[in-house]
Design an enzyme around this catalytic site. Sequence first.
Site, short mmCIF file in Angstrom:
data_model
loop_
_atom_site.label_atom_id
_atom_site.label_comp_id
_atom_site.label_asym_id
_atom_site.label_seq_id
_atom_site.Cartn_x
_atom_site.Cartn_y
_atom_site.Cartn_z
N ASP A 4 -3.32 7.57 3.64
CA ASP A 4 -2.94 6.17 3.93
C ASP A 4 -3.65 5.76 5.23
OD1 ASP A 4 -1.69 3.75 3.76
OD2 ASP A 4 0.34 4.47 4.10
N GLU A 5 -3.84 4.49 5.45
CA GLU A 5 -4.46 3.97 6.68
C GLU A 5 -5.78 4.69 6.99
OE1 GLU A 5 -2.91 1.51 8.54
OE2 GLU A 5 -0.82 1.61 7.92
N LYS B 24 0.85 -1.20 0.00
CA LYS B 24 0.00 0.00 0.00
C LYS B 24 0.88 1.25 0.00
CE LYS B 24 -2.01 -1.10 3.88
NZ LYS B 24 -1.85 -2.46 4.33
N THR B 25 1.80 1.25 0.96
CA THR B 25 2.64 2.44 1.10
C THR B 25 3.52 2.59 -0.14
OG1 THR B 25 2.56 2.04 3.46
CG2 THR B 25 4.20 3.60 2.70
P1 ATP Z 1 1.51 -2.52 6.08
O1 ATP Z 1 0.26 -3.32 6.08
O2 ATP Z 1 2.48 -3.05 7.10
O3 ATP Z 1 1.28 -1.04 6.15
P2 ATP Z 1 1.90 -2.10 3.23
O4 ATP Z 1 0.71 -2.72 2.59
O5 ATP Z 1 1.93 -0.63 3.34
O6 ATP Z 1 2.21 -2.82 4.63
P3 ATP Z 1 4.50 -1.91 2.09
O7 ATP Z 1 5.16 -1.57 3.38
O8 ATP Z 1 4.34 -0.87 1.06
O9 ATP Z 1 3.13 -2.64 2.39
O10 ATP Z 1 5.23 -3.17 1.42
C1 ATP Z 1 5.52 -4.36 2.15
C2 ATP Z 1 6.79 -5.02 1.63
O11 ATP Z 1 6.55 -5.55 0.34
C3 ATP Z 1 7.92 -4.02 1.50
O12 ATP Z 1 9.12 -4.67 1.89
C4 ATP Z 1 7.90 -3.67 0.01
O13 ATP Z 1 9.18 -3.31 -0.44
C5 ATP Z 1 7.45 -5.00 -0.62
N1 ATP Z 1 6.74 -4.82 -1.91
C6 ATP Z 1 5.63 -4.09 -2.14
N2 ATP Z 1 5.24 -4.17 -3.44
C7 ATP Z 1 6.14 -4.97 -4.05
C8 ATP Z 1 6.32 -5.45 -5.41
N3 ATP Z 1 5.48 -5.12 -6.39
N4 ATP Z 1 7.37 -6.25 -5.64
C9 ATP Z 1 8.22 -6.59 -4.66
N5 ATP Z 1 8.13 -6.18 -3.38
C10 ATP Z 1 7.11 -5.38 -3.07
MG MG Z 2 1.80 0.68 5.07
#
Ligand code: ATP
Ligand code: MG
Length: 731
Positions: A222-223, A28-29
């Site tokens: 976000d969130e 997401k982030t």
């Molecule tokens: P949270 O629920 O903890 O907030 P999030 O959904 O915001 O997580 P991110 O923190 O953006 O997720 O990403 C989680 C992990 O997955 C990070 O290490 C990021 O680098 C990796 N990631 C995200 N998208 C990809 C992608 N398309 N290919 C490879 N790695 C990815």
């Molecule tokens: Mg996040």
Amino acid sequence: MNLNERQQEAVKCIEWPLLIIAWAGSGKTATLTARVENMIKNHGISPQNILCVTFTNKAAREMKERIAKNLWIDSTQIRSFKDYRLPFMGTFHSFWVSVLKEYIEILDYKKDFIIYDTADSVSLIKQILREMKFEEKEFPPRKIQTYISTAKNSLLTPSQYEQYVDSSFKEVVRDVYHKYQKKLQENNALDFDDILIKTHNILQKPEILATYQERYTYIMVDEYQDTNITQYEIIKMLASKYRNLAVVWDDWQSIYSWRWADMRNILNFKKDYPEALVIKLEQNYRSTKHIINAANEVIKNNKNALSKTLWTENCEGECITLIEAPDDRNEAKKIAEIIVEQGRPYSKNLVLYRTNGQSRQIEEYLIGAWIPYKVVGGLKFYDRMEIKDLLAYLKILYNSQDSISMKRIINVPVRKIGARSLEVLDEYKNNYDLSYLQILENIEDVEDLKWAAKISLANFYTLYRELRKKLNSLPSLREFAEYMIQKIWYKDYLKWEYSEAEYDAKIENIDELINVLSAYEWIETIPALGQFIDEVSLLTDMDQLSEENDFVTLMTIHTSKWLERENVFIAGVEDGILPHIRTIGNQEELEEERRLMYVAMTRAKEKLYISRAKERFQFGEYMRNPKSRFIDEIPLVHTQEIWFTSEVSFFWDLNFWWNLSSSPSSETFQKVIKTPKIDNDIASFSIWDRLSHPKFWIWIITDLNGELAEIAFNNWGLKKMNIRIAPVKKV
Ligand code: ATP
Ligand code: MG
């Protein structure tokens, strides 16, 4: 990083409202960051027109750094929110403050306003109560502060609060609230809640709102699941002109309803923006298949969840290990053992628990195994205020010269012994080289003290003497501590001083302290007190271990949201703890507990351990909590079990019985009543024997004289104990 198709779709959708529904760890982030970059780099949108709101400052900083790097901006040069080359990225809080800094003058405040934290607010309320001649005892300032804060978060002004006044207590709240707002204004100060409310007020002015609408034509949040209703309203007003709002929604990670986060905001979003493009991010990049699928199955049991299915291309990974320990001590010990056995850097380990009080047992075993650790977002057990207070009492009873402890508790709970009286005592102490107690003993001879102060001090001295007497007569340290807590009205004091949630947390810690003391059941009360105080000093000495960089992280699940680690332990997964006992029977609250379980599980990248104890000391008693219902929701294919019996000998004979009459099912809450009944055969022990002990693991007998043995444990020093009745076993 190559974004996946769905992520790219979200990145490309920049002229249309957008709802990203996503899972933990699905990027997401990462997607939001790429979207901002795309706007600036490929579409020539001015960073000044973009507003991006995150949940923590840390997240904002990380996003900003990433964007700066990709836009070739030297990130060391980025200063606050003002850098014109970057969009406004920050928490809601920082955004509100920026609005206030610009426009607060229209509310008759000056631009250099100050912000009061909760402690400042409480002191202001105390001052008002004094002026209104209300007793703090009857109207505890912290409680009033909570009431006012709730009113403010419901957007109620003091006058509007009137309609909710249905008790004499609320009448006082209303009056204090009126005065409180007036005084804040006089001091040119805002409290935390005002920051949100005043922003809301300012944006009611059409011309100001229009300025912001023109400035921030692209808004991202976000969130979004953790926003409250006022935050929602402000965002809605800002976005209403250009209708370019993108929000990220992860309803399964919404765990802040107690901070007024309101899940209905998603329904509002769908109503406000029926045309929005909805994108689901369902691929997880963080965890193994076992972890993801298990978390999936657990959360599916929530009725109030949007339908999502999560998958990952990551490897199958190892099964989740379910640990069932005979008791909470063994649970903590097992966690420490696994961390050691795995031999991974400590920093790859995260230990999560539902309530702060649970950390104590785990901390103790980590210390015992020389594992450095840090408790994040909370204090270490022996640093907590209520524990420090009670320890100070115990210390001063053990060593009457301990002036630091004396100073800490002489007016805790409040006994009307003021700073001036303490100064007089200090003067006497220094001039005549006396201890506080010696002065208290002859308090009537002390000049310079008012009559009322003398009475308060004399009463305190009487209390001290009574406690001392009981220390001699009560059979165990635990019983004494329970007596003492009652005698000094400590729990009542906490109840008056703190809000309900804070009070509950503190009581949990006190129960945990009683639990610690019950390990000394076999020693006479006064020697036990000495031994306990020595041991606590040792524990606190070893804090220096945590100065190292490689350490295990401990925290409550609530704090863990932004984190990921290779190994994750979730401790105490029992009905009554997770889900918390208060929430059982309330569908909505229970679902929030399930989301907590989900957040905890999805922190793990490679290996997840879920542990529980068949018995644990809780609420001042031994309890048998049933296995958490959330464990039963994990299909067996994802789990393997470690099931073991007591490795550390119990100090109680297992001659206990428990009350089955409360419910026909054996899986229910049960009290376990145990009686100490140890009678070791003295003849079987000799010098240099190795002993196991429930609290200190391995000991060696260095001297033996009848029943009395001198025992050494690594460099924890020597201890004397009666080994006939001590909970030790030869190994
Ligand atoms: P949270 O629920 O903890 O907030 P999030 O959904 O915001 O997580 P991110 O923190 O953006 O997720 O990403 C989680 C992990 O997955 C990070 O290490 C990021 O680098 C990796 N990631 C995200 N998208 C990809 C992608 N398309 N290919 C490879 N790695 C990815
Ligand atoms: Mg996040």
